[in-house]
Design a protein around this motif. Structure first.
Motif, PDB file in Angstrom:
ATOM      1  N   MET A 148       0.764  -1.087  -0.065  1.00  0.00           N
ATOM      2  CA  MET A 148       0.071   0.083   0.013  1.00  0.00           C
ATOM      3  C   MET A 148       0.749   1.291   0.070  1.00  0.00           C
ATOM      4  O   MET A 148       1.796   1.356   0.642  1.00  0.00           O
ATOM      5  CB  MET A 148      -0.892   0.032   1.370  1.00  0.00           C
ATOM      6  CG  MET A 148      -1.657   1.099   1.239  1.00  0.00           C
ATOM      7  SD  MET A 148      -3.119   1.225   2.591  1.00  0.00           S
ATOM      8  CE  MET A 148      -1.910   1.781   3.801  1.00  0.00           C
ATOM      9  N   ARG A 149       0.839   2.022  -0.916  1.00  0.00           N
ATOM     10  CA  ARG A 149       1.489   3.133  -1.033  1.00  0.00           C
ATOM     11  C   ARG A 149       0.471   4.556  -0.848  1.00  0.00           C
ATOM     12  O   ARG A 149      -0.729   4.392  -1.422  1.00  0.00           O
ATOM     13  CB  ARG A 149       2.078   3.441  -2.439  1.00  0.00           C
ATOM     14  CG  ARG A 149       2.856   4.906  -2.662  1.00  0.00           C
ATOM     15  CD  ARG A 149       3.328   4.955  -3.884  1.00  0.00           C
ATOM     16  NE  ARG A 149       4.777   3.909  -3.698  1.00  0.00           N
ATOM     17  CZ  ARG A 149       5.191   3.514  -4.960  1.00  0.00           C
ATOM     18  NH1 ARG A 149       4.842   3.944  -6.013  1.00  0.00           N
ATOM     19  NH2 ARG A 149       6.232   2.671  -5.100  1.00  0.00           N
ATOM     20  N   VAL A 150       0.784   5.405   0.155  1.00  0.00           N
ATOM     21  CA  VAL A 150       0.231   6.470   0.786  1.00  0.00           C
ATOM     22  C   VAL A 150       0.868   7.881   0.199  1.00  0.00           C
ATOM     23  O   VAL A 150       2.000   7.792   0.967  1.00  0.00           O
ATOM     24  CB  VAL A 150      -0.393   6.429   2.045  1.00  0.00           C
ATOM     25  CG1 VAL A 150      -1.095   7.534   2.567  1.00  0.00           C
ATOM     26  CG2 VAL A 150      -0.934   5.201   2.309  1.00  0.00           C
ATOM     27  N   ASN A 151       0.208   8.802  -0.536  1.00  0.00           N
ATOM     28  CA  ASN A 151       0.841   9.774  -0.637  1.00  0.00           C
ATOM     29  C   ASN A 151       0.082  11.099  -0.104  1.00  0.00           C
ATOM     30  O   ASN A 151      -1.513  10.961  -0.193  1.00  0.00           O
ATOM     31  CB  ASN A 151       0.833  10.374  -2.104  1.00  0.00           C
ATOM     32  CG  ASN A 151       1.873   9.348  -2.724  1.00  0.00           C
ATOM     33  OD1 ASN A 151       2.820   8.845  -2.358  1.00  0.00           O
ATOM     34  ND2 ASN A 151       1.682   8.867  -3.917  1.00  0.00           N
ATOM     35  N   ILE A 152       0.544  11.797   1.031  1.00  0.00           N
ATOM     36  CA  ILE A 152      -0.197  12.968   1.369  1.00  0.00           C
ATOM     37  C   ILE A 152      -0.354  14.117   0.141  1.00  0.00           C
ATOM     38  O   ILE A 152       0.742  14.587   0.373  1.00  0.00           O
ATOM     39  CB  ILE A 152       0.146  13.387   2.811  1.00  0.00           C
ATOM     40  CG1 ILE A 152       0.097  12.216   3.929  1.00  0.00           C
ATOM     41  CG2 ILE A 152      -0.509  14.390   3.256  1.00  0.00           C
ATOM     42  CD1 ILE A 152       0.644  12.315   4.808  1.00  0.00           C
ATOM     43  N   VAL A 153      -1.450  14.460  -0.099  1.00  0.00           N
ATOM     44  CA  VAL A 153      -1.411  15.360  -0.964  1.00  0.00           C
ATOM     45  C   VAL A 153      -1.519  16.961  -0.413  1.00  0.00           C
ATOM     46  O   VAL A 153      -1.063  17.973  -0.748  1.00  0.00           O
ATOM     47  CB  VAL A 153      -2.405  15.511  -1.876  1.00  0.00           C
ATOM     48  CG1 VAL A 153      -2.593  16.537  -2.998  1.00  0.00           C
ATOM     49  CG2 VAL A 153      -2.334  14.154  -2.908  1.00  0.00           C
ATOM     50  N   GLU A 154      -2.317  16.992   0.640  1.00  0.00           N
ATOM     51  CA  GLU A 154      -2.891  18.247   1.290  1.00  0.00           C
ATOM     52  C   GLU A 154      -3.274  17.977   2.707  1.00  0.00           C
ATOM     53  O   GLU A 154      -3.751  16.997   3.128  1.00  0.00           O
ATOM     54  CB  GLU A 154      -3.743  18.932   0.401  1.00  0.00           C
ATOM     55  CG  GLU A 154      -4.190  20.480   0.862  1.00  0.00           C
ATOM     56  CD  GLU A 154      -5.361  20.938  -0.325  1.00  0.00           C
ATOM     57  OE1 GLU A 154      -6.017  22.005   0.464  1.00  0.00           O
ATOM     58  OE2 GLU A 154      -5.130  20.557  -1.397  1.00  0.00           O
ATOM     59  N   GLY A 155      -2.814  18.895   3.672  1.00  0.00           N
ATOM     60  CA  GLY A 155      -3.497  18.997   4.879  1.00  0.00           C
ATOM     61  C   GLY A 155      -3.814  20.179   5.364  1.00  0.00           C
ATOM     62  O   GLY A 155      -3.737  21.472   5.091  1.00  0.00           O
ATOM     63  N   HIS A 156      -5.108  20.335   6.355  1.00  0.00           N
ATOM     64  CA  HIS A 156      -5.706  21.333   6.731  1.00  0.00           C
ATOM     65  C   HIS A 156      -5.750  21.130   8.205  1.00  0.00           C
ATOM     66  O   HIS A 156      -5.995  20.125   8.740  1.00  0.00           O
ATOM     67  CB  HIS A 156      -7.247  21.654   6.176  1.00  0.00           C
ATOM     68  CG  HIS A 156      -7.464  21.630   4.675  1.00  0.00           C
ATOM     69  ND1 HIS A 156      -6.897  22.885   4.215  1.00  0.00           N
ATOM     70  CD2 HIS A 156      -7.426  20.777   3.767  1.00  0.00           C
ATOM     71  CE1 HIS A 156      -7.130  22.651   2.703  1.00  0.00           C
ATOM     72  NE2 HIS A 156      -7.331  21.510   2.419  1.00  0.00           N
ATOM     73  N   GLY A 157      -5.811  22.566   8.900  1.00  0.00           N
ATOM     74  CA  GLY A 157      -5.871  22.585  10.256  1.00  0.00           C
ATOM     75  C   GLY A 157      -4.974  22.043  11.231  1.00  0.00           C
ATOM     76  O   GLY A 157      -5.235  21.520  12.367  1.00  0.00           O
ATOM     77  N   LEU A 158      -3.586  21.641  10.658  1.00  0.00           N
ATOM     78  CA  LEU A 158      -2.566  21.321  11.257  1.00  0.00           C
ATOM     79  C   LEU A 158      -1.870  22.383  12.280  1.00  0.00           C
ATOM     80  O   LEU A 158      -1.822  23.562  11.947  1.00  0.00           O
ATOM     81  CB  LEU A 158      -1.389  20.708  10.426  1.00  0.00           C
ATOM     82  CG  LEU A 158      -2.138  19.728   9.330  1.00  0.00           C
ATOM     83  CD1 LEU A 158      -0.737  19.252   8.487  1.00  0.00           C
ATOM     84  CD2 LEU A 158      -2.499  18.356  10.166  1.00  0.00           C
ATOM     85  N   GLN A 159      -1.661  21.930  13.496  1.00  0.00           N
ATOM     86  CA  GLN A 159      -1.101  22.855  14.530  1.00  0.00           C
ATOM     87  C   GLN A 159       0.455  22.602  14.830  1.00  0.00           C
ATOM     88  O   GLN A 159       0.802  21.552  14.734  1.00  0.00           O
ATOM     89  CB  GLN A 159      -1.869  22.735  15.986  1.00  0.00           C
ATOM     90  CG  GLN A 159      -3.203  22.842  15.826  1.00  0.00           C
ATOM     91  CD  GLN A 159      -3.942  23.692  16.734  1.00  0.00           C
ATOM     92  OE1 GLN A 159      -3.194  24.063  17.558  1.00  0.00           O
ATOM     93  NE2 GLN A 159      -5.054  24.087  16.334  1.00  0.00           N
ATOM     94  N   ASN A 160       0.976  23.535  14.758  1.00  0.00           N
ATOM     95  CA  ASN A 160       2.777  23.316  14.931  1.00  0.00           C
ATOM     96  C   ASN A 160       2.913  23.526  16.484  1.00  0.00           C
ATOM     97  O   ASN A 160       2.449  24.544  16.986  1.00  0.00           O
ATOM     98  CB  ASN A 160       3.290  24.580  14.349  1.00  0.00           C
ATOM     99  CG  ASN A 160       4.872  24.677  14.374  1.00  0.00           C
ATOM    100  OD1 ASN A 160       5.202  23.524  14.690  1.00  0.00           O
ATOM    101  ND2 ASN A 160       5.526  25.667  13.972  1.00  0.00           N
ATOM    102  N   GLU A 161       3.489  22.664  16.932  1.00  0.00           N
ATOM    103  CA  GLU A 161       3.942  22.500  18.338  1.00  0.00           C
ATOM    104  C   GLU A 161       5.160  22.455  18.613  1.00  0.00           C
ATOM    105  O   GLU A 161       6.190  21.908  17.991  1.00  0.00           O
ATOM    106  CB  GLU A 161       3.189  21.052  19.006  1.00  0.00           C
ATOM    107  CG  GLU A 161       1.891  20.999  18.931  1.00  0.00           C
ATOM    108  CD  GLU A 161       1.407  19.574  19.409  1.00  0.00           C
ATOM    109  OE1 GLU A 161       1.771  19.408  20.363  1.00  0.00           O
ATOM    110  OE2 GLU A 161       0.158  19.356  19.122  1.00  0.00           O
TER     111      GLU A 161
END
Length: 106
Positions: free
Chosen positions: A93-106
């Motif tokens: 299984m290959r997963v490519n993350i294309v976009e992210g929303h609402g991520l918080q920088n810690e």
């Protein structure tokens, strides 16, 4: 650029610490070579096409899934160190993350 899968098994209490290693590429690698001096002729387009075609074919036939290399340096006569042989994965299984929303920088 290539994705390499390395599987090490089993872990032993004595040397060699690992009895075997399984290597495979999930996709064909990109090969780029430049030749110099007396081999400069290999940089000519026709020669380069032939050389790279042969190299890509050899690597594909040897290490690109479903093909793999299994290196066994354990004691195959001892049941504790028996290693896997050319076992193919049941799935990839290959997963490519294309976009992210609402991520918080810690």
């Amino acid at each position: 650029k290539v994705v390499v899968s390395i599987r090490l098994k089993p872990i032993l209490p004595e040397l060699p610490v690992l009895a075997s290693m399984q290597l495979l590429f999930l996709n064909p690698p990109d090969i780029d070579l430049k030749f110099g001096n007396l081999l400069e002729v290999a940089n000519w387009p026709m020669a380069k096409h032939i050389l790279f075609g042969a190299a890509n074919s050899a690597i594909y036939d040897l290490m690109v899934l479903p093909n793999l290399i299994c290196l066994n340096w354990g004691d195959s006569t001892n049941d504790r160190t028996l290693s896997f042989t050319n076992l193919l994965p049941c799935a990839v299984m290959r997963v490519n993350i294309v976009e992210g929303h609402g991520l918080q920088n810690e």
